[in-house]
Design a protein around this motif. Structure first.
Motif, PDB file in Angstrom:
ATOM      1  N   LEU A  41       0.739  -1.063   0.025  1.00 39.28           N
ATOM      2  CA  LEU A  41       0.082   0.017  -0.056  1.00 39.28           C
ATOM      3  C   LEU A  41       0.799   1.226   0.070  1.00 39.28           C
ATOM      4  O   LEU A  41       0.626   2.265  -0.766  1.00 39.28           O
ATOM      5  CB  LEU A  41      -0.930   0.055   1.193  1.00 39.28           C
ATOM      6  N   SER A  42       1.997   1.260   0.801  1.00 35.84           N
ATOM      7  CA  SER A  42       2.697   2.571   0.926  1.00 35.84           C
ATOM      8  C   SER A  42       3.488   2.546  -0.447  1.00 35.84           C
ATOM      9  O   SER A  42       3.610   3.981  -0.807  1.00 35.84           O
ATOM     10  CB  SER A  42       3.711   2.502   2.038  1.00 35.84           C
ATOM     11  N   GLU A  43       3.915   1.570  -1.025  1.00 37.26           N
ATOM     12  CA  GLU A  43       4.376   1.611  -2.355  1.00 37.26           C
ATOM     13  C   GLU A  43       3.580   2.483  -3.434  1.00 37.26           C
ATOM     14  O   GLU A  43       4.237   3.239  -4.184  1.00 37.26           O
ATOM     15  CB  GLU A  43       5.131   0.332  -3.012  1.00 37.26           C
ATOM     16  N   VAL A  44       2.570   2.003  -3.717  1.00 36.32           N
ATOM     17  CA  VAL A  44       1.421   2.532  -4.465  1.00 36.32           C
ATOM     18  C   VAL A  44       1.178   4.086  -4.322  1.00 36.32           C
ATOM     19  O   VAL A  44       0.913   4.929  -4.972  1.00 36.32           O
ATOM     20  CB  VAL A  44       0.213   1.857  -4.843  1.00 36.32           C
ATOM     21  N   ASN A  48       6.977   8.049  -6.477  1.00 40.22           N
ATOM     22  CA  ASN A  48       7.833   7.265  -7.663  1.00 40.22           C
ATOM     23  C   ASN A  48       7.794   5.606  -7.327  1.00 40.22           C
ATOM     24  O   ASN A  48       8.752   4.894  -7.737  1.00 40.22           O
ATOM     25  CB  ASN A  48       9.141   7.721  -7.591  1.00 40.22           C
ATOM     26  N   GLY A  49       6.733   5.130  -6.782  1.00 43.90           N
ATOM     27  CA  GLY A  49       6.528   3.513  -6.497  1.00 43.90           C
ATOM     28  C   GLY A  49       5.713   3.056  -7.663  1.00 43.90           C
ATOM     29  O   GLY A  49       4.632   3.529  -7.848  1.00 43.90           O
ATOM     30  N   LEU A  50       5.983   1.737  -7.937  1.00 43.11           N
ATOM     31  CA  LEU A  50       5.190   1.033  -8.868  1.00 43.11           C
ATOM     32  C   LEU A  50       4.706  -0.323  -8.557  1.00 43.11           C
ATOM     33  O   LEU A  50       5.951  -1.108  -7.988  1.00 43.11           O
ATOM     34  CB  LEU A  50       5.758   0.854 -10.217  1.00 43.11           C
ATOM     35  N   SER A  68      10.899   1.041  -7.796  1.00 40.53           N
ATOM     36  CA  SER A  68      10.802   2.428  -7.486  1.00 40.53           C
ATOM     37  C   SER A  68      11.857   3.270  -8.496  1.00 40.53           C
ATOM     38  O   SER A  68      12.913   2.645  -8.716  1.00 40.53           O
ATOM     39  CB  SER A  68      11.121   2.578  -6.109  1.00 40.53           C
ATOM     40  N   TYR A  69      11.665   4.401  -8.615  1.00 44.02           N
ATOM     41  CA  TYR A  69      12.583   5.051  -9.409  1.00 44.02           C
ATOM     42  C   TYR A  69      12.692   6.753  -9.018  1.00 44.02           C
ATOM     43  O   TYR A  69      11.825   7.374  -8.305  1.00 44.02           O
ATOM     44  CB  TYR A  69      12.321   5.339 -10.889  1.00 44.02           C
ATOM     45  N   VAL A  70      13.882   7.131  -9.028  1.00 47.57           N
ATOM     46  CA  VAL A  70      14.326   8.485  -8.837  1.00 47.57           C
ATOM     47  C   VAL A  70      15.189   9.046  -9.856  1.00 47.57           C
ATOM     48  O   VAL A  70      16.099   8.476 -10.228  1.00 47.57           O
ATOM     49  CB  VAL A  70      15.221   8.541  -7.419  1.00 47.57           C
ATOM     50  N   CYS A  71      14.713   9.880 -10.380  1.00 50.95           N
ATOM     51  CA  CYS A  71      15.174  10.729 -11.576  1.00 50.95           C
ATOM     52  C   CYS A  71      15.476   9.511 -12.603  1.00 50.95           C
ATOM     53  O   CYS A  71      14.734   9.020 -13.217  1.00 50.95           O
ATOM     54  CB  CYS A  71      16.747  11.310 -11.233  1.00 50.95           C
ATOM     55  N   GLY A 106      11.443   8.351 -18.042  1.00 52.34           N
ATOM     56  CA  GLY A 106      12.729   8.803 -18.319  1.00 52.34           C
ATOM     57  C   GLY A 106      13.868   8.135 -17.269  1.00 52.34           C
ATOM     58  O   GLY A 106      15.018   8.572 -17.485  1.00 52.34           O
ATOM     59  N   ALA A 107      13.597   6.968 -16.803  1.00 49.40           N
ATOM     60  CA  ALA A 107      14.714   6.256 -16.226  1.00 49.40           C
ATOM     61  C   ALA A 107      15.500   5.267 -17.316  1.00 49.40           C
ATOM     62  O   ALA A 107      15.001   4.790 -18.169  1.00 49.40           O
ATOM     63  CB  ALA A 107      14.071   5.129 -15.456  1.00 49.40           C
TER      64      ALA A 107
END
Ligand SMILES: CC(C)(COP(=O)(O)OP(=O)(O)OC[C@H]1O[C@@H](n2cnc3c(N)ncnc32)[C@H](O)[C@@H]1OP(=O)(O)O)[C@@H](O)C(=O)NCCC(=O)NCCS
Length: 157
Positions: A41-44, A48-50, A68-71, A106-107
């Protein structure tokens, strides 16, 4: 969303509580140190969580992955398929879908860790274009084991 015969792939949101619970159950059955329903739940809820689920007949979760992704850098954190549905290409399709979604976001580079002994997963990742880039000594517990660090996409070195 991607649909094919009786199988479809869906990016889950907070509204998909039942599907998130099913992912947590599958995770508990397939992965040591697995994520709870609250973790899914916290991921969605994170920007930036999938959480991406593979569904049979629209509502049975037969596989999932989390990332998850950052930049421009992403991490694949979990992937599992129900044992009854394995070796039918489901994990490969989920991963392919993820890589397409990440590209849109953009990852450019995706990382993951995998237990050194987990040959099915290592072969899946290699087939999907990941390469081994290092070892993390004693990364896992229960049981203790090294992780292989794998990377997809552009090199950041
Ligand atoms: C790893 C896992 C997700 C693969 O799911 P799957 O849907 O069965 O995989 P696919 O059918 O998409 O297979 C894709 C490729 O992976 C490899 N692979 C999958 N299962 C394999 C097995 N048992 N032995 C060897 N290679 C295997 C193959 O290269 C396969 O391609 P091919 O069919 O052309 O040979 C599944 O075995 C699983 O849920 N394992 C438990 C959880 C886990 O270990 N997750 C990874 C770490 S978090």
């Amino acid at each position: 969303m991607m649909q094919k015969d009786n199988f479809m792939i869906k990016i889950l949101s907070e509204q998909d509580a039942d599907l998130l619970r099913a992912c947590a159950e599958l995770c508990r059955d397939c992965i040591p140190d697995s994520w709870s329903y609250e973790s899914f739940l916290s991921e969605v809820r994170r920007e930036n969580g999938l959480v991406i689920a593979g569904l049979h007949e629209q509502n049975q979760v037969v596989g999932f992955l989390t990332a998850s992704y950052v930049c421009d850098t992403a991490d694949l954190t979990n992937i599992a398929v129900n044992p009854k549905f394995r070796q039918q290409g489901i994990a490969f399709l989920l991963l392919k879908f993820l890589l397409q979604e990440l590209e849109k976001s953009g990852a450019r580079t995706v990382f993951l860790e995998v237990r050194r002994s987990n040959q099915p997963a290592i072969r899946l990742y290699e087939k999907s274009g990941f390469v081994s880039v290092g070892i993390r000594k004693n990364f896992y517990q229960h049981p203790d084991e090294d992780a292989i660090l794998m990377q997809y996409g552009e090199s950041i070195c």
